[in-house]
Design a protein around this motif. Structure first.
Motif, mmCIF file in Angstrom:
data_model
loop_
_atom_site.group_PDB
_atom_site.id
_atom_site.type_symbol
_atom_site.label_atom_id
_atom_site.label_comp_id
_atom_site.label_asym_id
_atom_site.label_seq_id
_atom_site.Cartn_x
_atom_site.Cartn_y
_atom_site.Cartn_z
ATOM 1 N N GLY A 46 0.796 -1.176 0.064
ATOM 2 C CA GLY A 46 0.051 -0.074 -0.003
ATOM 3 C C GLY A 46 0.696 1.288 -0.010
ATOM 4 N N PHE A 47 0.122 2.461 -0.275
ATOM 5 C CA PHE A 47 1.038 3.464 -0.377
ATOM 6 C C PHE A 47 0.175 4.779 0.065
ATOM 7 C CE2 PHE A 47 1.895 7.570 -2.793
ATOM 8 C CZ PHE A 47 3.145 7.593 -2.580
ATOM 9 N N LYS A 48 0.818 5.631 1.161
ATOM 10 C CA LYS A 48 0.063 6.833 1.435
ATOM 11 C C LYS A 48 0.917 7.874 1.060
ATOM 12 C CE LYS A 48 -1.547 9.148 5.528
ATOM 13 N NZ LYS A 48 -0.928 10.332 5.329
ATOM 14 N N PRO A 49 0.543 9.151 0.259
ATOM 15 C CA PRO A 49 1.281 10.133 -0.002
ATOM 16 C C PRO A 49 1.346 11.167 1.239
ATOM 17 C CG PRO A 49 -0.906 10.294 -1.144
ATOM 18 C CD PRO A 49 -0.859 8.999 -0.585
ATOM 19 N N ILE A 50 2.006 11.998 1.281
ATOM 20 C CA ILE A 50 2.147 12.758 2.342
ATOM 21 C C ILE A 50 0.610 13.675 2.257
ATOM 22 C CG2 ILE A 50 4.542 13.301 2.553
ATOM 23 C CD1 ILE A 50 4.262 15.907 1.001
ATOM 24 N N SER A 51 0.480 14.120 3.427
ATOM 25 C CA SER A 51 -0.932 14.774 3.655
ATOM 26 C C SER A 51 -0.884 16.141 3.479
ATOM 27 C CB SER A 51 -1.777 14.283 5.004
ATOM 28 O OG SER A 51 -0.945 15.008 6.270
ATOM 29 N N PHE A 52 -2.109 16.736 3.245
ATOM 30 C CA PHE A 52 -2.082 18.368 3.177
ATOM 31 C C PHE A 52 -1.738 18.832 4.571
ATOM 32 C CE2 PHE A 52 -4.963 17.836 -0.789
ATOM 33 C CZ PHE A 52 -4.319 18.576 -1.447
ATOM 34 N N GLY A 53 -1.993 18.246 5.792
ATOM 35 C CA GLY A 53 -1.726 18.767 6.755
ATOM 36 C C GLY A 53 0.043 18.681 6.823
#
Length: 181
Positions: free
Chosen positions: A98-105
């Motif tokens: 899985g992959f999670k990009p950096i968040s807007f926060g």
């Protein structure tokens, strides 16, 4: 945000503005290969993610703020397998990414003068592992499994420092029993 007569005002002078956007394109392919009682299912997923953020403030001194675009091109894989001992009992296992990009926060924190960013924030990669047994008879169906989830590059804040804190592993087991009518 607005500077009005009260903290929840919807009118007044604009103090800051965040324009954000995300566009995601993906392609997924998998195929099932059966060899008697054994089945193998490989899969692949391509992700193209474009995230934009533009923060502006009108406070003194006025700033054009942060302009940032992040583009991710990610190839992820998975593999599932099962073996049928008979018509009623099956073993299964799978491994996937899985992959999670950096968040807007995270992006916005990099423009916050009260937050110190420790290096460049990186996206998170996740790895999932599972194995188990499932089956049924005339009275009930059942499913048991054990799993491990490994996450890398988790973002965290310690005091006023934002960083890719570490990695973490979750271990667990699940079981279900469903009675038939």
């Amino acid at each position: 945000s607005m500077t009005g007569a009260a903290p929840d005002s919807n009118s007044g002078e604009t103090a800051s503005r965040n324009d954000r956007g995300t566009r995601t394109n993906s392609i997924f392919m998998e195929n099932r290969f059966s060899f008697g009682n054994f089945t193998l299912v490989p899969g692949i997923r391509y992700e193209n993610i474009i995230m934009t953020n533009h923060t502006r403030t009108s406070t003194t001194p006025a700033t054009d703020g942060l302009k940032r675009t992040e583009v991710y091109n990610v190839l992820l894989g998975g593999l599932g397998a099962s073996y049928a001992f008979n018509e009623n009992v099956q073993a299964f296992a799978n491994v996937s990414q899985g992959f999670k990009p950096i968040s807007f926060g995270d992006v916005l924190n990099q423009a916050n003068p009260n937050i110190t960013v420790d290096g460049d924030i990186k996206p998170s990669y996740n790895y999932f592992y599972e194995a188990g047994l499932r089956g049924e008879n005339s009275d009930y169906s059942w499913d048991t499994s054990a799993f491990v989830i490994h996450r890398q590059n988790i973002t965290g804040t310690s005091g006023t420092v934002l960083s890719n804190a570490s990695s973490v592993r979750y271990h667990g087991a699940e079981a279900s029993l469903t009675l038939k009518d």
